[in-house]
Structure formats: structure tokens, C-alpha cells
Design an enzyme around this catalytic site. Structure first.
Site, PDB file in Angstrom:
ATOM      1  N   ARG A  45      11.169   4.748 -11.291  1.00  0.00           N
ATOM      2  CA  ARG A  45      10.149   5.185 -12.503  1.00  0.00           C
ATOM      3  C   ARG A  45      11.227   5.024 -13.834  1.00  0.00           C
ATOM      4  O   ARG A  45      10.491   4.778 -14.962  1.00  0.00           O
ATOM      5  CB  ARG A  45       9.535   6.528 -12.255  1.00  0.00           C
ATOM      6  CG  ARG A  45       8.542   6.674 -11.442  1.00  0.00           C
ATOM      7  CD  ARG A  45       7.677   7.815 -11.764  1.00  0.00           C
ATOM      8  NE  ARG A  45       6.635   8.244 -10.766  1.00  0.00           N
ATOM      9  CZ  ARG A  45       5.558   7.865 -10.466  1.00  0.00           C
ATOM     10  NH1 ARG A  45       4.862   6.898 -11.219  1.00  0.00           N
ATOM     11  NH2 ARG A  45       5.001   8.119  -9.393  1.00  0.00           N
ATOM     12  N   LYS A  65      -2.329  -6.958 -13.596  1.00  0.00           N
ATOM     13  CA  LYS A  65      -2.452  -7.637 -12.437  1.00  0.00           C
ATOM     14  C   LYS A  65      -3.231  -8.627 -12.184  1.00  0.00           C
ATOM     15  O   LYS A  65      -4.600  -8.330 -12.215  1.00  0.00           O
ATOM     16  CB  LYS A  65      -2.024  -6.651 -11.182  1.00  0.00           C
ATOM     17  CG  LYS A  65      -0.804  -7.046 -10.402  1.00  0.00           C
ATOM     18  CD  LYS A  65      -1.106  -6.303  -9.040  1.00  0.00           C
ATOM     19  CE  LYS A  65       0.137  -5.289  -9.028  1.00  0.00           C
ATOM     20  NZ  LYS A  65       0.438  -4.712  -7.625  1.00  0.00           N
ATOM     21  N   GLY A 108       2.650   7.650 -14.050  1.00  0.00           N
ATOM     22  CA  GLY A 108       3.183   6.051 -14.334  1.00  0.00           C
ATOM     23  C   GLY A 108       3.239   5.964 -15.962  1.00  0.00           C
ATOM     24  O   GLY A 108       3.810   5.023 -16.275  1.00  0.00           O
ATOM     25  N   ASP A 153      -4.501  -2.509 -11.772  1.00  0.00           N
ATOM     26  CA  ASP A 153      -4.771  -3.143 -10.533  1.00  0.00           C
ATOM     27  C   ASP A 153      -5.938  -3.673 -10.038  1.00  0.00           C
ATOM     28  O   ASP A 153      -6.519  -4.580 -10.464  1.00  0.00           O
ATOM     29  CB  ASP A 153      -3.810  -2.444  -9.537  1.00  0.00           C
ATOM     30  CG  ASP A 153      -3.434  -3.169  -8.174  1.00  0.00           C
ATOM     31  OD1 ASP A 153      -3.281  -4.230  -8.222  1.00  0.00           O
ATOM     32  OD2 ASP A 153      -3.215  -2.348  -7.314  1.00  0.00           O
ATOM     33  N   THR A 154      -6.452  -2.645  -9.175  1.00  0.00           N
ATOM     34  CA  THR A 154      -7.919  -2.882  -8.735  1.00  0.00           C
ATOM     35  C   THR A 154      -8.877  -2.321 -10.008  1.00  0.00           C
ATOM     36  O   THR A 154      -9.995  -2.851  -9.885  1.00  0.00           O
ATOM     37  CB  THR A 154      -8.227  -2.010  -7.561  1.00  0.00           C
ATOM     38  OG1 THR A 154      -8.110  -0.759  -7.842  1.00  0.00           O
ATOM     39  CG2 THR A 154      -7.452  -2.422  -6.487  1.00  0.00           C
ATOM     40  N   GLY A 155      -8.348  -1.608 -10.756  1.00  0.00           N
ATOM     41  CA  GLY A 155      -9.221  -1.171 -12.055  1.00  0.00           C
ATOM     42  C   GLY A 155      -9.926   0.131 -11.596  1.00  0.00           C
ATOM     43  O   GLY A 155     -10.653   0.735 -12.569  1.00  0.00           O
ATOM     44  N   ASN A 156      -9.778   0.663 -10.413  1.00  0.00           N
ATOM     45  CA  ASN A 156     -10.583   1.869  -9.902  1.00  0.00           C
ATOM     46  C   ASN A 156     -10.234   3.053 -10.685  1.00  0.00           C
ATOM     47  O   ASN A 156     -10.916   3.958 -11.355  1.00  0.00           O
ATOM     48  CB  ASN A 156     -10.450   1.961  -8.458  1.00  0.00           C
ATOM     49  CG  ASN A 156     -11.166   1.244  -7.669  1.00  0.00           C
ATOM     50  OD1 ASN A 156     -12.456   0.999  -7.993  1.00  0.00           O
ATOM     51  ND2 ASN A 156     -10.701   0.457  -6.978  1.00  0.00           N
ATOM     52  N   ASP A 179       6.262   3.332  -9.940  1.00  0.00           N
ATOM     53  CA  ASP A 179       7.270   3.682  -8.820  1.00  0.00           C
ATOM     54  C   ASP A 179       6.678   3.096  -7.362  1.00  0.00           C
ATOM     55  O   ASP A 179       5.809   2.240  -7.267  1.00  0.00           O
ATOM     56  CB  ASP A 179       6.977   5.269  -8.602  1.00  0.00           C
ATOM     57  CG  ASP A 179       5.651   5.436  -7.911  1.00  0.00           C
ATOM     58  OD1 ASP A 179       4.660   5.179  -8.379  1.00  0.00           O
ATOM     59  OD2 ASP A 179       5.565   6.004  -6.614  1.00  0.00           O
TER      60      ASP A 179
HETATM   61  P1  IMP Z   1      -5.882   0.768  -9.916  1.00  0.00           P
HETATM   62  O1  IMP Z   1      -6.563   2.018  -9.737  1.00  0.00           O
HETATM   63  O2  IMP Z   1      -6.122   0.074  -8.528  1.00  0.00           O
HETATM   64  O3  IMP Z   1      -5.944  -0.080 -11.140  1.00  0.00           O
HETATM   65  O4  IMP Z   1      -4.244   1.102  -9.822  1.00  0.00           O
HETATM   66  C1  IMP Z   1      -3.778   1.736 -11.012  1.00  0.00           C
HETATM   67  C2  IMP Z   1      -2.627   2.701 -10.449  1.00  0.00           C
HETATM   68  O5  IMP Z   1      -1.952   2.154  -9.282  1.00  0.00           O
HETATM   69  C3  IMP Z   1      -1.760   2.775 -11.328  1.00  0.00           C
HETATM   70  O6  IMP Z   1      -1.687   3.719 -12.385  1.00  0.00           O
HETATM   71  C4  IMP Z   1      -0.361   2.632 -10.591  1.00  0.00           C
HETATM   72  O7  IMP Z   1       0.002   4.229 -10.609  1.00  0.00           O
HETATM   73  C5  IMP Z   1      -0.658   2.071  -9.340  1.00  0.00           C
HETATM   74  N1  IMP Z   1      -0.150   0.788  -8.945  1.00  0.00           N
HETATM   75  C6  IMP Z   1      -0.798  -0.263  -8.964  1.00  0.00           C
HETATM   76  N2  IMP Z   1      -0.218  -1.509  -9.037  1.00  0.00           N
HETATM   77  C7  IMP Z   1       1.129  -1.021  -8.941  1.00  0.00           C
HETATM   78  C8  IMP Z   1       2.536  -1.555  -8.801  1.00  0.00           C
HETATM   79  O8  IMP Z   1       2.534  -3.159  -8.608  1.00  0.00           O
HETATM   80  N3  IMP Z   1       3.480  -0.896  -8.708  1.00  0.00           N
HETATM   81  C9  IMP Z   1       3.508   0.458  -8.651  1.00  0.00           C
HETATM   82  N4  IMP Z   1       2.187   1.121  -8.863  1.00  0.00           N
HETATM   83  C10 IMP Z   1       1.087   0.374  -8.832  1.00  0.00           C
HETATM   84 MG    MG Z   2      -0.844   5.476 -12.036  1.00  0.00          MG
END
Ligand code: IMP
Ligand code: MG
Length: 172
Positions: free
Chosen positions: A159, A125, A38, A97-100, A153
Site C-alpha cells: 500500500r 478497471k 485503499g 472494479d466491479t463497482g459493487n 494492496d
Molecule cells: P469493487 O467493489 O469490485 O469495485 O472493488 C473495489 C475495491 O476492491 C477497491 O476499493 C479495492 O480495495 C479492491 N480492488 C479491486 N481491484 C483491485 C486491484 O487490482 N488491486 C487491489 N485492490 C483491488
Molecule cells: Mg477498497
């Protein structure tokens, strides 16, 4: 698809971030580490906006699986990471997003002995974080919608789009 952030606005914000980062990392041994896949478009624009010498590396992370918009199990692959011992690392991802993903990556990269680690996400987000940390730098705060384009994506499509768009429920 609803257009959320136009390319012009992204360009403008990325150049602001680049200027801010250039001041912070002037005289430092910076390595920018992108989180594939991404990060690709954001990373390519951001490193060109950082006008101090730096190195570039990548890691791979994936949490979204196929057609699901919910995070699945996080898989991290740091095999392509260059040597970051003693260096100042900036991890670059498309979205927090979740930050994980970013919190686990910071933890994983600590063991490689960097001098410092900071994080940058183009998008933040709202109302989704499951961890304490937040990115040190972010481009735009967006509502809790599923976005695509500029590296992001859905099921591996979209993308390449130069803008960020939000997909409707009917498109997911
Ligand atoms: P996290 O680990 O939940 O913060 O998510 C991070 C990863 O989830 C990002 O690098 C994205 O690849 C994917 N992601 C989270 N939200 C979205 C979205 O709204 N659209 C597309 N990919 C997302
Ligand atoms: Mg990603």
C-alpha cells in the site's frame, strides 16, 4: 512487478482532478468521504488539491479477502461517518472494479440525507463492471490486471508504494 503509473503521472492527474472538483464545489458544503483502507494516499493528495473549504470523513469497506484477487462478500462500516445531512458528498475510493463497493456506498449514504453524492476513483478497471453506475470522476483507466501501490494492496502488502504497479500471475 511491472510499473504501470509513475508517481509523477499520479501527482499531475490528482492536481487536475483537484482543480476540476474545486470549481464544482466552490460555495458548496463539501464533505469528502474516503473509503478505507485503499483511499488513504489518494485521499490525502486529493484533499490538498481541492482549494475550497471542505470537511473530511471516512467509512470502511472490504471485499477482497487475503490472498484472493476476486471480490468476496462486501462488508461496509459507516460508524465513523460524520453528519452529512444537507451536505454535498464526494466519496473517494482507490479503484472501481466491479463497482459493487461504490454503488452500495452511494445507496447506504443516501439514507443519511446528503444534498448530493458523487464518486471519485483514482483507477477505473476496464471490462469488470457489474453495476450500471460509473464513478463521476476517475484518474486513469487501466486494463483488467491486479494492481498494487498508492493505497492498493495485495494481502495487505504494497500500500505504501508511491507508484501503481501490476503484479504478475506468479506473484499472486
Ligand atoms: P469493487 O467493489 O469490485 O469495485 O472493488 C473495489 C475495491 O476492491 C477497491 O476499493 C479495492 O480495495 C479492491 N480492488 C479491486 N481491484 C483491485 C486491484 O487490482 N488491486 C487491489 N485492490 C483491488
Ligand atoms: Mg477498497
Amino acid at each position: 512487478m511491472r510499473r504501470l503509473i509513475e508517481h509523477d503521472a499520479i501527482e499531475q492527474r490528482v492536481s487536475e482532478l483537484g482543480a476540476e472538483l474545486s470549481e464544482i464545489y466552490r460555495g458548496k458544503d463539501l464533505t469528502v468521504v474516503g473509503v478505507l483502507t485503499g483511499c488513504m494516499l489518494f485521499m490525502a493528495d486529493l484533499v490538498r488539491a481541492i482549494d475550497v473549504p471542505h470537511r473530511i470523513g471516512v467509512v470502511h469497506a472490504s471485499s477482497y479477502r487475503g490472498r484472493s484477487t476476486r471480490p468476496g462478500e462486501l462488508a461496509l462500516d459507516t460508524q465513523l461517518l460524520p453528519d452529512i445531512r444537507g451536505r454535498d458528498v464526494l466519496i473517494v475510493d482507490d479503484i472501481f472494479d466491479t463497482g459493487n463497493t461504490l454503488s452500495h456506498l452511494v445507496e447506504a449514504l443516501q439514507s443519511a440525507g446528503p444534498n448530493s453524492i458523487r464518486t471519485a476513483a483514482l483507477l477505473l478497471k476496464e471490462g469488470r463492471a457489474e453495476v450500471e453506475m460509473r464513478p463521476d470522476f476517475s484518474g486513469f483507466t487501466i486494463p483488467d490486471v491486479f494492481v498494487v501501490g498508492y493505497g492498493l494492496d495485495y494481502n495487505d502488502d504494497y500500500r505504501h508504494l508511491p507508484f501503481i504497479g501490476a503484479l504478475d500471475e506468479s506473484e499472486l
